[in-house]
Enzyme design. Sequence first.
Site, mmCIF file in Angstrom:
data_model
loop_
_atom_site.group_PDB
_atom_site.id
_atom_site.type_symbol
_atom_site.label_atom_id
_atom_site.label_comp_id
_atom_site.label_asym_id
_atom_site.label_seq_id
_atom_site.Cartn_x
_atom_site.Cartn_y
_atom_site.Cartn_z
ATOM 1 N N LYS A 52 0.839 -1.206 0.000
ATOM 2 C CA LYS A 52 0.000 0.000 0.000
ATOM 3 C C LYS A 52 0.871 1.253 0.000
ATOM 4 C CE LYS A 52 -3.867 -2.311 2.252
ATOM 5 N NZ LYS A 52 -4.537 -2.710 3.483
ATOM 6 N N GLN A 96 -4.911 -1.440 9.698
ATOM 7 C CA GLN A 96 -4.781 -2.752 9.059
ATOM 8 C C GLN A 96 -5.378 -3.847 9.946
ATOM 9 O OE1 GLN A 96 -3.519 -3.414 5.880
ATOM 10 N NE2 GLN A 96 -4.269 -5.484 6.296
ATOM 11 N N ASP A 119 -11.431 2.788 4.144
ATOM 12 C CA ASP A 119 -11.851 1.388 3.987
ATOM 13 C C ASP A 119 -13.361 1.274 3.799
ATOM 14 O OD1 ASP A 119 -9.976 -0.608 3.795
ATOM 15 O OD2 ASP A 119 -9.544 -0.651 5.950
#
Length: 282
Positions: A52, A96, A119
């Site tokens: 990422k 995460q 997200d």
Amino acid sequence: MILIDGKKIAAELREELKKEVSNLKAKYNKVPGLTVILIGDLTPSQIYVRNKEKSANEVGLKSDVVKYPDSVEEKVILDKIQELNNDETVSGILVQLPLPKHIDKKKVIETIVPSKDVDGFHPMNVGNLSSGYESSVPCTPLGCYLLIKKIEPNLSGKKAVLIGRSNLNGKPMAQLLLKENCTVTITHSKTKDLKAECLEADIIVAAVGIPELVKGDWVKKDTIVIDVGINKTDKGIVGDVAFEEVSTNAKALTPVPGGVGPMTIACLLKNTIDCFKRLADK
Ligand code: NAD
């Protein structure tokens, strides 16, 4: 059969995003910023976060990773999120997953301000998506959606069968396809006859976590098949779709790896840029 090259399509998307970041820099004299919080030393999480960060840098985003040991107290994480919520240089915050057991995932997700929730997991964004309002959309289903649209721009009236009903994949995928006027069936572990459901489908999105669950004779001709699964097996990484069998039938199919995975990361960058633009417009 069309092999849907997620790697190539993701690279094209990153190229577009790079131009967009450059335009935003010229307009606002700043660039969108993504901060990832990484807790613990799980190898897959570390690899995801490294990828990422690499992709974020490639398109010109400001990218930070804040690392904590497994033993970190929940309050430290919540306080850090609050700090990032108030930091004008941060457009997107991602924690995460998975988290260590002593940290409450729901609390963490709900502490991220919805406008920076790249997200798309915050209940406000989930609600906005299902109400058809503007929102961050979870990166993997967004990536799948963009791949499907590449193959078939007009999805109106198509029958979509989603395998798996997770908050991460199946449910948001259903919302995206409903918005396109698809007729959507969400199947799951208690579905009676999965093969029969699949045989009705113009589009199948498999997000289950069972190696090669979807067989060649489950798929009718002209079906677009998107394989989200990532399963470690003795013969390496395979998806939820029996690739060889299904490729002889389907109209289009994503490989694993090289299909949905690269799109997921590119969509995270897209979400970060979209969060920046929405905040800048306010
Ligand atoms: P999950 O475990 O949260 O959900 C799995 C779903 O599959 C559940 O809804 C369950 O009801 C359903 N299911 C289980 N057995 C079934 C069966 N026999 N028939 C029909 N449905 C069944 O999983 P998830 O987080 O949604 O992930 C699914 C897969 O996608 C995993 O392999 C994961 O590694 C992969 N994944 C890939 C990406 C990517 O970027 N490519 C991103 C996220 C997840």
